[in-house]
Design a protein around this motif. Structure first.
Motif, mmCIF file in Angstrom:
data_model
loop_
_atom_site.group_PDB
_atom_site.id
_atom_site.type_symbol
_atom_site.label_atom_id
_atom_site.label_comp_id
_atom_site.label_asym_id
_atom_site.label_seq_id
_atom_site.Cartn_x
_atom_site.Cartn_y
_atom_site.Cartn_z
ATOM 1 N N ALA A 24 21.590 -45.411 -128.282
ATOM 2 C CA ALA A 24 20.882 -45.999 -127.861
ATOM 3 C C ALA A 24 20.034 -47.464 -128.031
ATOM 4 N N GLY A 25 19.253 -48.083 -127.481
ATOM 5 C CA GLY A 25 18.384 -49.018 -127.932
ATOM 6 C C GLY A 25 17.174 -48.575 -128.875
ATOM 7 N N GLN A 26 16.701 -47.749 -129.313
ATOM 8 C CA GLN A 26 15.522 -47.083 -129.965
ATOM 9 C C GLN A 26 15.770 -46.035 -129.385
ATOM 10 N N CYS A 27 14.742 -45.252 -131.098
ATOM 11 C CA CYS A 27 15.513 -43.940 -131.617
ATOM 12 C C CYS A 27 14.931 -42.496 -130.338
ATOM 13 N N ALA A 28 13.656 -43.852 -129.714
ATOM 14 C CA ALA A 28 12.219 -42.310 -128.406
ATOM 15 C C ALA A 28 13.875 -41.584 -127.599
ATOM 16 N N GLY A 29 15.294 -42.942 -127.303
ATOM 17 C CA GLY A 29 16.229 -42.303 -126.014
ATOM 18 C C GLY A 29 17.161 -42.005 -126.824
ATOM 19 N N ALA A 30 17.519 -42.011 -128.372
ATOM 20 C CA ALA A 30 19.053 -42.108 -128.841
ATOM 21 C C ALA A 30 18.743 -40.407 -128.966
ATOM 22 N N PRO A 31 20.695 -40.312 -128.953
ATOM 23 C CA PRO A 31 21.347 -38.580 -128.591
ATOM 24 C C PRO A 31 20.824 -38.090 -129.978
ATOM 25 N N GLN A 32 21.094 -36.925 -129.497
ATOM 26 C CA GLN A 32 20.631 -35.656 -130.414
ATOM 27 C C GLN A 32 22.563 -35.476 -131.649
ATOM 28 N N LEU A 33 22.792 -35.678 -132.533
ATOM 29 C CA LEU A 33 23.313 -35.136 -133.345
ATOM 30 C C LEU A 33 23.492 -33.939 -133.784
ATOM 31 N N LYS A 34 24.083 -33.187 -133.988
ATOM 32 C CA LYS A 34 24.476 -32.502 -135.139
ATOM 33 C C LYS A 34 25.508 -32.425 -136.559
ATOM 34 N N VAL A 94 9.959 -41.247 -137.053
ATOM 35 C CA VAL A 94 10.020 -40.834 -135.555
ATOM 36 C C VAL A 94 8.994 -41.734 -134.806
ATOM 37 N N HIS A 95 8.460 -41.985 -135.913
ATOM 38 C CA HIS A 95 6.636 -42.648 -135.900
ATOM 39 C C HIS A 95 7.561 -44.158 -136.794
ATOM 40 N N GLY A 96 8.326 -44.445 -136.880
ATOM 41 C CA GLY A 96 9.421 -45.624 -137.571
ATOM 42 C C GLY A 96 8.864 -46.161 -139.152
ATOM 43 N N ARG A 97 8.755 -45.701 -140.498
ATOM 44 C CA ARG A 97 8.706 -44.848 -141.453
ATOM 45 C C ARG A 97 9.759 -44.932 -142.496
ATOM 46 N N GLU A 98 10.132 -46.218 -142.951
ATOM 47 C CA GLU A 98 11.588 -46.169 -143.366
ATOM 48 C C GLU A 98 11.325 -45.010 -144.820
ATOM 49 N N ILE A 99 12.405 -44.262 -144.488
ATOM 50 C CA ILE A 99 12.754 -43.026 -145.500
ATOM 51 C C ILE A 99 13.657 -43.466 -146.659
ATOM 52 N N VAL A 100 14.890 -43.722 -146.324
ATOM 53 C CA VAL A 100 15.652 -44.643 -147.150
ATOM 54 C C VAL A 100 16.715 -45.224 -146.281
ATOM 55 N N ARG A 101 17.944 -46.012 -146.883
ATOM 56 C CA ARG A 101 18.959 -46.859 -146.400
ATOM 57 C C ARG A 101 19.734 -46.776 -147.223
#
Length: 424
Positions: free
Chosen positions: A241-251, A302-309
């Motif tokens: 998706a174009g943003q996290c809010a509507g992104a597919p849930q992956l297993k 989900v609030h946009g804070r980066e964890i790791v890249r």
């Protein structure tokens, strides 16, 4: 009398049971059905342009023969291999006849290396370049079985037999759902040839490679044949998706997607306390691209804070560029209503910085493969991943402290030497 009858019946029953046990069952009477062997057909352009002497001081045809001989020596035993030619027989000017000039030089099946090499040695650059008909013929040669099937097309020019468009032929092959992949290799290709071969490859999920040297041709063909013998897991198609809010849930699993040039796509993964998220992404440059490109895989809340890249960059022609990351989530006492630890939704962002010349078609987007895995997180604080080595901070702190100690020690020794010098 009754006792004797019962004894006789018991003996007969025992013999019958033993007979059934010793008799071969249909499943064990013969050898079990062997797993279908992977099939590969090398499809070689033998048109007149292959006479050009511009590959390592020899003709393109000689380079192809040399590469073929070395590849044939290394073909895995479990691969059924065949060879098809195009433009190898008709020397005339009748276009209608020349565009039918494709034939199977060596049948797809168990490989007799000596026989295959002898057949390749007889080839002489001759006629036209009917790529479309050759692809149709190769697809027919590879019919049957449920193992992987791959066409490796080697040519030095574009198809000369339009209106049968090779790209459309490849799309038709892919539309049949027979899981047949076409990989293309262009010998010193011009822009038109690159465009056409890239289109053929991308239509079937294959790869395109530009070749300038004999060793490069040999190594790439060998790699593709070996890849057919060891097929990877089939990825699950998804769409970011174009943003996290509507992104597919992956297993946990392997996923495929398409990403436009310089695009960002988002996916979501639930990570429970005590688990470690391991993710990697690969983006294939299946057509000509500009130099200087990169891929970014970023994990955030989900609030946009980066964890790791994880990021990787390149500045030359390559087939695939990849990056990955690890995120260990510490154990927690918080739990859901059912008593299981509360999961954290991690947003995965996949971005690329590819660009292409104006002459290159950018639609559809670049092939993307995303791998997601969730494993038990490290329980020992001495584990580098637990301490954040994936972020780079632990290594940075260690190096800084080491440098500080070394600097202080060196300064003390220097001052001591100066003091001794002045005293003496």
């Amino acid at each position: 009398m009754i006792t004797r009858k019962r004894l006789a019946a018991g003996v007969c029953g025992l013999l019958a049971a033993m007979t059934v046990m010793l008799a071969p069952t249909p499943a064990s009477a013969g050898e079990p059905d062997a797993k279908s062997s992977p099939k590969v057909e090398l499809t070689l352009d033998v048109s007149g342009s292959m006479r050009a002497r511009d590959i390592d001081g020899q003709s393109r045809m000689a380079a192809a023969k040399q590469a073929f001989n070395e590849v044939l020596d290394a073909v895995p035993d479990d691969v059924q291999l065949g060879i098809r030619t195009l433009g190898a027989n008709y020397r005339g000017e009748d276009r209608k006849v020349g565009c039918k000039d494709t034939r199977q030089l060596y049948p797809v099946g168990p490989l007799d290396r000596t026989e295959a090499k002898t057949a390749v040695a007889t080839l002489t650059p001759t006629g036209w370049t009917p790529i479309g008909p050759a692809l149709l013929g190769a697809a027919d040669d590879l019919k049957g079985g449920d193992a992987s099937r791959r066409i490796v097309l080697i040519t030095d020019g574009e198809d000369t037999c339009a209106p049968l468009d090779p790209c459309q032929v490849a799309r038709d092959i892919a539309a049949k759902g027979i899981h047949l992949t076409v990989d293309t290799l262009g010998l010193l290709p011009d822009a038109k040839t690159r465009n056409q071969l890239s289109c053929i490859a991308e239509a079937t999920g294959g790869t395109y490679t530009s070749v300038e040297h004999t060793k490069q041709l040999r190594d790439r063909v060998h790699q593709l044949v070996d890849r057919a013998a060891r097929p990877a897991a089939t990825p699950v198609a998804t769409q970011g998706a174009g943003q996290c809010a509507g992104a597919p849930q992956l297993k946990p699993g392997l996923y495929s997607d398409r990403e436009k040039f310089a695009e960002h796509r988002w996916y979501r993964v639930d990570v429970r306390p005590g688990q470690e998220l391991r993710a990697s992404v690969s983006i294939a440059a299946d057509r000509a691209v500009n130099n200087d490109y990169g891929v970014l895989l970023r994990a955030s809340t989900v609030h946009g804070r980066e964890i790791v890249r994880g990021a990787e960059a390149g500045d030359g022609r390559t087939d695939v560029i990849s990056s990955g990351l690890r995120y260990p989530k510490p154990p927690s006492e918080a739990a859901d209503d059912d008593g299981t630890p509360a999961a954290e939704t991690v947003c995965l962002q996949v971005s690329n910085s590819f660009s292409a010349p104006a002459s290159v078609k950018t639609d559809p987007g670049l092939p993307v493969e995303l791998t997601v895995d969730l494993v038990d997180g490290p329980s020992d604080a001495s584990d580098a991943a637990f301490l954040g080595l994936g972020h780079g901070w632990w290594l940075l702190i260690t190096l800084a402290l080491s440098g500080l100690v070394a600097g202080l020690l060196w300064g003390w020794i220097s001052r001591w030497r100066v003091t001794v010098w002045r005293t003496n």
